[in-house]
Write a protein that holds these residues in place. Structure first.
Motif, PDB file in Angstrom:
ATOM      1  N   ILE A 117      33.885 -44.705 -38.150  1.00 22.41           N
ATOM      2  CA  ILE A 117      34.573 -43.563 -38.738  1.00 22.41           C
ATOM      3  C   ILE A 117      36.059 -43.900 -38.815  1.00 22.41           C
ATOM      4  CG2 ILE A 117      34.916 -42.382 -36.541  1.00 22.41           C
ATOM      5  CD1 ILE A 117      34.498 -39.734 -38.046  1.00 22.41           C
ATOM      6  N   TYR A 118      36.711 -43.395 -39.851  1.00 24.70           N
ATOM      7  CA  TYR A 118      38.136 -43.628 -40.057  1.00 24.70           C
ATOM      8  C   TYR A 118      38.880 -42.313 -39.867  1.00 24.70           C
ATOM      9  CZ  TYR A 118      42.525 -44.650 -42.372  1.00 24.70           C
ATOM     10  OH  TYR A 118      43.851 -44.795 -42.651  1.00 24.70           O
ATOM     11  N   ILE A 119      39.916 -42.318 -39.018  1.00 28.33           N
ATOM     12  CA  ILE A 119      40.744 -41.135 -38.801  1.00 28.33           C
ATOM     13  C   ILE A 119      42.209 -41.531 -38.934  1.00 28.33           C
ATOM     14  CG2 ILE A 119      39.038 -39.993 -37.343  1.00 28.33           C
ATOM     15  CD1 ILE A 119      40.751 -40.778 -34.918  1.00 28.33           C
ATOM     16  N   SER A 120      43.070 -40.527 -39.153  1.00 26.97           N
ATOM     17  CA  SER A 120      44.507 -40.809 -39.276  1.00 26.97           C
ATOM     18  C   SER A 120      45.326 -39.761 -38.524  1.00 26.97           C
ATOM     19  CB  SER A 120      44.913 -40.825 -40.752  1.00 26.97           C
ATOM     20  OG  SER A 120      44.670 -39.559 -41.332  1.00 26.97           O
ATOM     21  N   PRO A 121      45.355 -39.870 -37.177  1.00 25.20           N
ATOM     22  CA  PRO A 121      46.183 -38.928 -36.421  1.00 25.20           C
ATOM     23  C   PRO A 121      47.658 -39.135 -36.733  1.00 25.20           C
ATOM     24  CG  PRO A 121      45.302 -40.624 -34.971  1.00 25.20           C
ATOM     25  CD  PRO A 121      44.698 -40.842 -36.312  1.00 25.20           C
ATOM     26  N   GLU A 122      48.486 -38.114 -36.427  1.00 22.42           N
ATOM     27  CA  GLU A 122      49.916 -38.223 -36.744  1.00 22.42           C
ATOM     28  C   GLU A 122      50.544 -39.462 -36.124  1.00 22.42           C
ATOM     29  OE1 GLU A 122      51.831 -33.971 -37.759  1.00 22.42           O
ATOM     30  OE2 GLU A 122      51.405 -34.307 -35.640  1.00 22.42           O
ATOM     31  N   THR A 123      50.207 -39.743 -34.884  1.00 23.58           N
ATOM     32  CA  THR A 123      50.703 -40.968 -34.254  1.00 23.58           C
ATOM     33  C   THR A 123      49.518 -41.705 -33.639  1.00 23.58           C
ATOM     34  OG1 THR A 123      51.209 -39.726 -32.249  1.00 23.58           O
ATOM     35  CG2 THR A 123      53.027 -40.115 -33.766  1.00 23.58           C
ATOM     36  N   ASN A 124      49.269 -42.896 -34.133  1.00 28.69           N
ATOM     37  CA  ASN A 124      48.143 -43.688 -33.641  1.00 28.69           C
ATOM     38  C   ASN A 124      48.282 -44.021 -32.166  1.00 28.69           C
ATOM     39  OD1 ASN A 124      47.042 -43.696 -36.200  1.00 28.69           O
ATOM     40  ND2 ASN A 124      47.784 -45.736 -36.725  1.00 28.69           N
ATOM     41  N   ASP A 125      49.495 -44.381 -31.732  1.00 29.83           N
ATOM     42  CA  ASP A 125      49.696 -44.825 -30.350  1.00 29.83           C
ATOM     43  C   ASP A 125      49.420 -43.720 -29.340  1.00 29.83           C
ATOM     44  OD1 ASP A 125      50.374 -47.412 -31.137  1.00 29.83           O
ATOM     45  OD2 ASP A 125      52.482 -46.878 -31.407  1.00 29.83           O
ATOM     46  N   ILE A 126      49.883 -42.505 -29.616  1.00 34.01           N
ATOM     47  CA  ILE A 126      49.636 -41.402 -28.682  1.00 34.01           C
ATOM     48  C   ILE A 126      48.139 -41.105 -28.603  1.00 34.01           C
ATOM     49  CG2 ILE A 126      50.004 -38.932 -28.293  1.00 34.01           C
ATOM     50  CD1 ILE A 126      52.819 -39.300 -29.442  1.00 34.01           C
ATOM     51  N   PHE A 127      47.459 -41.119 -29.745  1.00 34.33           N
ATOM     52  CA  PHE A 127      46.019 -40.887 -29.753  1.00 34.33           C
ATOM     53  C   PHE A 127      45.304 -41.958 -28.930  1.00 34.33           C
ATOM     54  CE2 PHE A 127      41.733 -41.353 -31.366  1.00 34.33           C
ATOM     55  CZ  PHE A 127      41.290 -40.042 -31.407  1.00 34.33           C
ATOM     56  N   ILE A 128      45.664 -43.210 -29.126  1.00 36.70           N
ATOM     57  CA  ILE A 128      45.029 -44.305 -28.388  1.00 36.70           C
ATOM     58  C   ILE A 128      45.277 -44.155 -26.888  1.00 36.70           C
ATOM     59  CG2 ILE A 128      45.134 -46.791 -27.955  1.00 36.70           C
ATOM     60  CD1 ILE A 128      45.479 -47.157 -30.987  1.00 36.70           C
ATOM     61  N   ASN A 129      46.513 -43.837 -26.499  1.00 33.72           N
ATOM     62  CA  ASN A 129      46.822 -43.662 -25.079  1.00 33.72           C
ATOM     63  C   ASN A 129      45.995 -42.540 -24.464  1.00 33.72           C
ATOM     64  OD1 ASN A 129      48.677 -45.742 -25.097  1.00 33.72           O
ATOM     65  ND2 ASN A 129      50.405 -44.402 -25.505  1.00 33.72           N
ATOM     66  N   LYS A 130      45.842 -41.435 -25.164  1.00 33.87           N
ATOM     67  CA  LYS A 130      45.066 -40.300 -24.643  1.00 33.87           C
ATOM     68  C   LYS A 130      43.588 -40.643 -24.525  1.00 33.87           C
ATOM     69  CE  LYS A 130      48.337 -37.343 -24.124  1.00 33.87           C
ATOM     70  NZ  LYS A 130      48.757 -36.917 -22.797  1.00 33.87           N
ATOM     71  N   ILE A 131      43.050 -41.355 -25.505  1.00 30.80           N
ATOM     72  CA  ILE A 131      41.621 -41.690 -25.430  1.00 30.80           C
ATOM     73  C   ILE A 131      41.365 -42.753 -24.359  1.00 30.80           C
ATOM     74  CG2 ILE A 131      41.408 -43.522 -27.161  1.00 30.80           C
ATOM     75  CD1 ILE A 131      38.973 -41.904 -28.241  1.00 30.80           C
ATOM     76  N   LEU A 132      42.346 -43.632 -24.126  1.00 29.55           N
ATOM     77  CA  LEU A 132      42.191 -44.626 -23.064  1.00 29.55           C
ATOM     78  C   LEU A 132      42.282 -43.997 -21.675  1.00 29.55           C
ATOM     79  CD1 LEU A 132      44.132 -47.719 -24.444  1.00 29.55           C
ATOM     80  CD2 LEU A 132      41.662 -47.459 -24.163  1.00 29.55           C
ATOM     81  N   GLU A 133      42.981 -42.879 -21.549  1.00 31.99           N
ATOM     82  CA  GLU A 133      43.014 -42.155 -20.275  1.00 31.99           C
ATOM     83  C   GLU A 133      41.620 -41.633 -19.925  1.00 31.99           C
ATOM     84  OE1 GLU A 133      45.897 -39.014 -20.461  1.00 31.99           O
ATOM     85  OE2 GLU A 133      47.574 -40.406 -20.724  1.00 31.99           O
ATOM     86  N   ILE A 134      40.852 -41.297 -20.930  1.00 28.38           N
ATOM     87  CA  ILE A 134      39.502 -40.774 -20.717  1.00 28.38           C
ATOM     88  C   ILE A 134      38.504 -41.912 -20.522  1.00 28.38           C
ATOM     89  CG2 ILE A 134      37.648 -39.401 -21.746  1.00 28.38           C
ATOM     90  CD1 ILE A 134      39.903 -37.908 -23.306  1.00 28.38           C
ATOM     91  N   ASN A 135      38.584 -42.951 -21.357  1.00 21.21           N
ATOM     92  CA  ASN A 135      37.665 -44.087 -21.283  1.00 21.21           C
ATOM     93  C   ASN A 135      38.469 -45.369 -21.486  1.00 21.21           C
ATOM     94  OD1 ASN A 135      35.659 -45.985 -21.448  1.00 21.21           O
ATOM     95  ND2 ASN A 135      34.592 -45.050 -23.178  1.00 21.21           N
ATOM     96  N   ASN A 136      38.767 -46.052 -20.411  1.00 17.21           N
ATOM     97  CA  ASN A 136      39.587 -47.276 -20.513  1.00 17.21           C
ATOM     98  C   ASN A 136      38.760 -48.514 -20.853  1.00 17.21           C
ATOM     99  OD1 ASN A 136      38.335 -47.627 -18.101  1.00 17.21           O
ATOM    100  ND2 ASN A 136      40.187 -47.753 -16.869  1.00 17.21           N
ATOM    101  N   ASN A 137      37.472 -48.355 -21.130  1.00 13.24           N
ATOM    102  CA  ASN A 137      36.611 -49.488 -21.526  1.00 13.24           C
ATOM    103  C   ASN A 137      36.636 -49.735 -23.017  1.00 13.24           C
ATOM    104  OD1 ASN A 137      35.766 -49.922 -18.855  1.00 13.24           O
ATOM    105  ND2 ASN A 137      34.155 -48.384 -19.051  1.00 13.24           N
ATOM    106  N   ILE A 138      37.354 -48.927 -23.758  1.00 13.12           N
ATOM    107  CA  ILE A 138      37.414 -49.086 -25.209  1.00 13.12           C
ATOM    108  C   ILE A 138      38.304 -50.274 -25.548  1.00 13.12           C
ATOM    109  CG2 ILE A 138      38.106 -48.001 -27.374  1.00 13.12           C
ATOM    110  CD1 ILE A 138      37.537 -45.275 -26.037  1.00 13.12           C
ATOM    111  N   LYS A 139      37.789 -51.136 -26.408  1.00  7.12           N
ATOM    112  CA  LYS A 139      38.536 -52.313 -26.848  1.00  7.12           C
ATOM    113  C   LYS A 139      39.465 -51.920 -27.992  1.00  7.12           C
ATOM    114  CE  LYS A 139      37.663 -56.737 -29.082  1.00  7.12           C
ATOM    115  NZ  LYS A 139      36.631 -57.581 -29.664  1.00  7.12           N
ATOM    116  N   ILE A 140      40.745 -52.285 -27.912  1.00  7.40           N
ATOM    117  CA  ILE A 140      41.730 -51.985 -28.942  1.00  7.40           C
ATOM    118  C   ILE A 140      42.062 -53.287 -29.684  1.00  7.40           C
ATOM    119  CG2 ILE A 140      44.005 -51.015 -29.445  1.00  7.40           C
ATOM    120  CD1 ILE A 140      42.094 -49.021 -28.111  1.00  7.40           C
ATOM    121  N   THR A 141      41.907 -53.284 -31.001  1.00  4.16           N
ATOM    122  CA  THR A 141      42.242 -54.491 -31.786  1.00  4.16           C
ATOM    123  C   THR A 141      43.193 -54.140 -32.893  1.00  4.16           C
ATOM    124  OG1 THR A 141      40.281 -54.169 -33.160  1.00  4.16           O
ATOM    125  CG2 THR A 141      40.085 -55.664 -31.310  1.00  4.16           C
TER     126      THR A 141
END
Length: 141
Positions: A117-141
């Protein structure tokens, strides 16, 4: 936590340009066409399309909870369990598939086995940081 969708200039131009064109066509037909009844169906269809475009423009958002990501983009709605997300591709654009987004250079989320799925939050970095707080097993590329 709620995230509004970022809107790039292409999407703004598309929504405003197409809506303006439809409104102009409707007004020209109202003032210059003698047979008003022939145009009613087309006018109703154009007004519905304008409504859909504005619904997509103003109604695209994402909600991140402790267990799932909910997305809304006009009539497109759904949710993904955070534990099922395996990878997030940053600053990419998905040209086909499910895109509840209003900008390019967003995030591609890979989940389950072969779902994307493709999404476009206002700031990608803040979204990534918040989702990594919940699940830090997600691979970021």
């Amino acid at each position: 936590m709620k995230f509004k969708s970022r809107k790039d200039n292409f999407f703004k131009f598309f929504v405003l340009g197409l809506s303006g064109l439809f409104i102009a066509i409707i007004l020209i037909q109202i003032f210059f066409q003698r047979e008003k009844f022939e145009f009613i169906f087309t006018a109703i269809l154009m007004v519905m399309l304008i409504g859909l475009l504005f619904w997509l423009y103003f109604g695209t958002e994402y909600e991140l909870s402790e267990t799932e990501l909910k997305y809304k983009s006009g009539p497109i709605r759904g949710k993904i369990k955070i534990e099922e997300i395996t990878e997030i591709m940053k600053a990419k654009t998905l040209w086909s598939g499910l895109k509840p987004a209003t900008a390019r250079n967003g995030l591609i989320l890979k989940y389950r086995k072969f779902e994307v799925i493709y999404i476009s939050p206002e700031t990608n970095d803040i979204f990534i940081n918040k989702i990594l707080e919940i699940n830090n097993n997600i691979k970021i590329t």
